[in-house]
Design a protein around this motif. Structure first.
Motif: not given
Length: 301
Positions: A254-282
């Protein structure tokens, strides 16, 4: 005509046809807690489905604008989640297997074998969980830094920047909890099982591997589910021991989704949801075994 009274599980007399007492307070409390836990996840998913332009125009606490999966596609490509997910698999799978294997051996020794230091060792393993892991960050870092290994194992000549360091530390910090749970589970098993095997000439290893281990499958399923979630979501130890960006686990992507001067929180939320999917499936796949492992033996005295 006489009326026959029935006994309730608590021992009080109840008339035939009477309805069991409903625990409305418990149900309301559990429902409220479930909603409180689901709100952050639901709101993250809702934010991830909205383009950032719609959020900037209407605000985060609004329901206007289109919904699509563009943020998920961009997060997957920009964050390199495919590579980082494989790194998480390399760390999580061996750590979980080693934790359950070593914890089961220790639990067998302190619960099924009568010897002088079984209670002492169990207390020591359990007490290790009371120490915050961050307290040992500096000593462990120095230990890994000065632990020399061949360059065929590590390109740095020590244990830093290797998966082995993260796997070893995760295993060490999780083994105490698993030992405590498995030892209590093994104590609930009938001692006649191992006594009969001992009479038939079975040694300690055979008693452990062929008799006790198969009976602990529900407990292993429950602990395995928890350990996958714990180790997969670990952010601190990989970030401490691994300096190479291409070896970090998915929780750091998720650190790769952060910008130097601007953070797209919608993009960060999408990245956070992607990381949750494997544990949710298990969890969904092992849900029945997980619940059975938590409740089996709860009615034993």
């Amino acid at each position: 005509m006489s009326t026959t009274l029935q006994k309730t599980p608590t021992g009080a007399a109840a008339r035939p046809g009477s309805k069991p007492k409903r625990h409305y307070g418990t149900h309301i409390f559990l429902s409220v807690m479930a909603v409180m836990w689901l709100i952050p996840l639901g709101w993250s998913l809702y934010t991830a489905l909205r383009p950032v332009a719609a959020t900037n125009e209407h605000g985060y606490f609004s329901f206007a604008g289109p919904f699509n999966f563009d943020n998920f596609i961009q997060a997957w490509n920009q964050g390199g989640f495919a590579k980082y997910f494989w790194n998480s698999v390399i760390i999580t799978v061996p750590a979980v297997i080693l934790t359950l294997l070593l914890a089961s051996m220790m639990a067998f020794a302190v619960s099924r074998v009568s010897w002088k230091f079984n209670i002492t060792l169990l207390i020591m393993f359990t007490a290790g969980n009371l120490l915050p892991p961050q307290v040992l960050a500096a000593p462990l870092f120095e230990m890994m830094k000065h632990f020399e290994v061949p360059y065929s194992v590590s390109d740095s000549g020590n244990m830093l920047n290797t998966y082995i360091a993260v796997i070893a530390v995760d295993t060490a910090f999780q083994i105490g909890f698993c030992t405590f749970v498995l030892s209590n589970y093994m104590k609930a098993l009938s001692p006649d099982l191992t006594e009969a095997a001992l009479v038939d000439g079975a040694g300690i290893w055979r008693q452990y591997w062929e008799i006790i281990m198969p009976l602990c499958r529900p407990a292993f399923a429950a602990l395995g589910t928890l350990e996958v979630i714990f180790i997969y979501n670990d952010f601190f130890w990989p970030l401490l021991f691994i300096q190479s960006g291409d070896r970090l686990p998915i929780t750091t992507a998720i650190n790769n989704l952060q910008g130097q001067f601007f953070n797209d929180y919608n993009l960060l939320a999408a990245g956070a949801v992607i990381t949750v999917i494997p544990t949710l499936i298990i969890y969904l796949v092992l849900q029945r075994q997980f619940v059975a492992g938590l409740t089996l033996g709860s009615s034993k005295g």
